[in-house]
Design a protein around this motif. Structure first.
Motif: not given
Ligand SMILES: Cc1ncc(COP(=O)(O)O)c(C=O)c1O
Length: 426
Positions: A109-111, A138, A228, A261-267, A335, A380, A383, A411
């Motif tokens: 993943s992008f993490k 991740q 994130s 996609c958006c969770g904490g918003g970093s991708n 996520g 994922a 994603t 992502s």
């Molecule tokens: C594969 C993947 N995509 C997206 C996210 C969402 O995170 P964020 O919103 O910070 O991009 C996560 C978070 O765990 C993740 O593991």
């Protein structure tokens, strides 16, 4: 070098700082004073100094340290931008769809883009090791990879229920030398308190955050890192968008719709952020967040100050929130299950610069399965939400006889999240 032309070759030399171009300054963090004093001061102390400075920085470009850039090259950056013609054909759309392949990084993943930067700064600042929390895993895996690469210790407080669902990701982290701690745990006062009330507690991301924070508060040779939400994470993730800008030029394309996609918003912030300047000039460019109906902050939440964790240990930040006591239903999109998120993403939404759509896990996994069938790769669970939004927008274009260029951030890879796919089939 031309100051606006910071990309000398395919991996950027500089990260892009969205704070410079936001139409309004980022809302400040509000302090909470309790028996332990100022929370902002306490958090600054347990975090890395360079990252605290990056959060406050409003300069447009931040130099990527050579060693970090070198690691980006070793992990396979720049990641490819795929023209998804098979997907277009299947949907029968005239939209041209491009997919930024962050799933191809070694930990899936992008993490890793931010984990590498954070481990580098930890080494520079002489930390003994890094402590963090993880849900789906991740971030925990990316941090394990990066800590191992920079010869740092790593401790991950892993939400107990999620850890059970992801045994291979746990094994992978351990192989890299990380200590995995089931949270709630006996390692911290917070974990002990929770276990004394409920010995069978499954844990939650909030509890894991609280445990990681309290562990580092008592063990200052370690530093606490986050995967994130915070401005420095979005800064590091800007490599995704900066590469995409250059790669679209190679295709001779200009984007009309950007989706993540958006969770904490970093991708989302890292991918779409570098296009903000263009968005401010051209309102037709659409930035889109795909979230989960399990935690529909941006579509139904309230824009107000809230704590980042249900334990209310953090200071207060302004973003869209469902309330810090919101308990998301137990779906597999680990996520995306937060009650609030990034202040940057919140401000973009508040200023009407960002659209948001929420999907349930059946809709998301169905979209993921379709993509897997077409391309033989497993997205994922997070994603899958971006793929669902891409399908909807491509079909909307078909209906309206339009031919937009849609670019999506892919992502992560979901091969270790298979139990999610299977459980939704039941
Ligand atoms: C594969 C993947 N995509 C997206 C996210 C969402 O995170 P964020 O919103 O910070 O991009 C996560 C978070 O765990 C993740 O593991």
């Amino acid at each position: 070098m031309n100051p606006d032309q910071k990309i000398t070759n395919t991996i950027p030399d500089y990260w892009y700082n969205i704070q410079h171009d936001l139409p309004e300054p980022l809302p400040t963090v509000k302090d909470v004073i309790d028996e332990g004093g100022s929370r902002i001061e306490r958090m600054n102390k347990i975090r890395l100094q360079t990252l605290n400075e990056q959060d406050a920085n409003t300069e447009k470009w931040v130099k990527i340290p050579d060693e970090v850039r070198q690691k980006y090259s070793e992990i396979g950056r720049p990641t490819p931008l795929l023209r998804a013609t098979k997907f277009e054909k299947y949907l029968g759309t005239n939209a041209r769809i491009y997919i930024k392949r962050e799933d191809l990084l070694p930990t899936h993943s992008f993490k890793l883009n931010s984990a590498i930067a954070q481990a580098y700064y930890a080494k520079e600042e002489g930390a003994k090791g890094l402590v963090t929390e993880t849900g789906a895993g991740q971030w925990g895996l990316a941090m394990s990879w990066a800590a191992n690469a920079f010869e740092l210790e790593c401790k991950v407080f892993w939400v107990k229920i999620s850890r059970k669902q992801k045994p291979y990701r746990v094994d992978w982290c351990k192989l890299l030398g990380t200590e995995i701690i089931d949270s709630p745990s006996e390692h911290t006062w917070l974990g002990k308190e929770i276990l004394s009330k409920d010995p069978d507690s499954y844990g939650s991301l909030g509890i894991s955050i609280g445990e990681a924070i309290s562990f580092v508060s008592e063990n200052p040779q370690y530093k606490y890192v986050s995967g994130s939400n915070l401005p420095h994470v979005l800064l590091h993730q800007s490599v995704i968008g900066l590469e995409t800008i250059e790669q679209l030029k190679l295709y001779n394309e200009e984007p009309n719709i950007l989706i993540a996609c958006c969770g904490g918003g970093s991708n989302l912030g890292g991918f779409a952020g570098p296009f903000l300047e263009e968005k401010l000039k051209n309102d037709q460019l659409r930035l889109i967040a795909a979230e989960s109906t399990a935690a529909p902050r941006l579509t139904t939440g309230e824009y107000k100050y809230d704590y980042a964790d249900p334990g209310r240990l953090s200071p207060l930040t302004l973003s869209y929130t469902l309330g810090n006591d919101y308990m998301p239903p137990p779906v597999h999109v680990g996520g995306l299950r937060q009650h609030n998120g990034s202040t940057v993403i919140g401000l973009l939404r508040h200023l009407n610069l960002l659209e948001a759509y929420a999907y349930d896990q059946k809709q998301a996994f169905d979209a993921g399965k379709l993509f897997a069938k077409l391309y033989g790769i497993i997205p994922a669970p997070e994603t899958c939400h971006a793929i669902k939004a891409t399908i909807d927008l491509a079909l909307e274009a078909k209906k309206n006889k339009k031919k937009p260029v849609i670019v999506m951030c892919y992502s992560g890879n979901g091969i270790l999240d298979f139990e999610g796919y299977k459980s939704v089939n039941k």
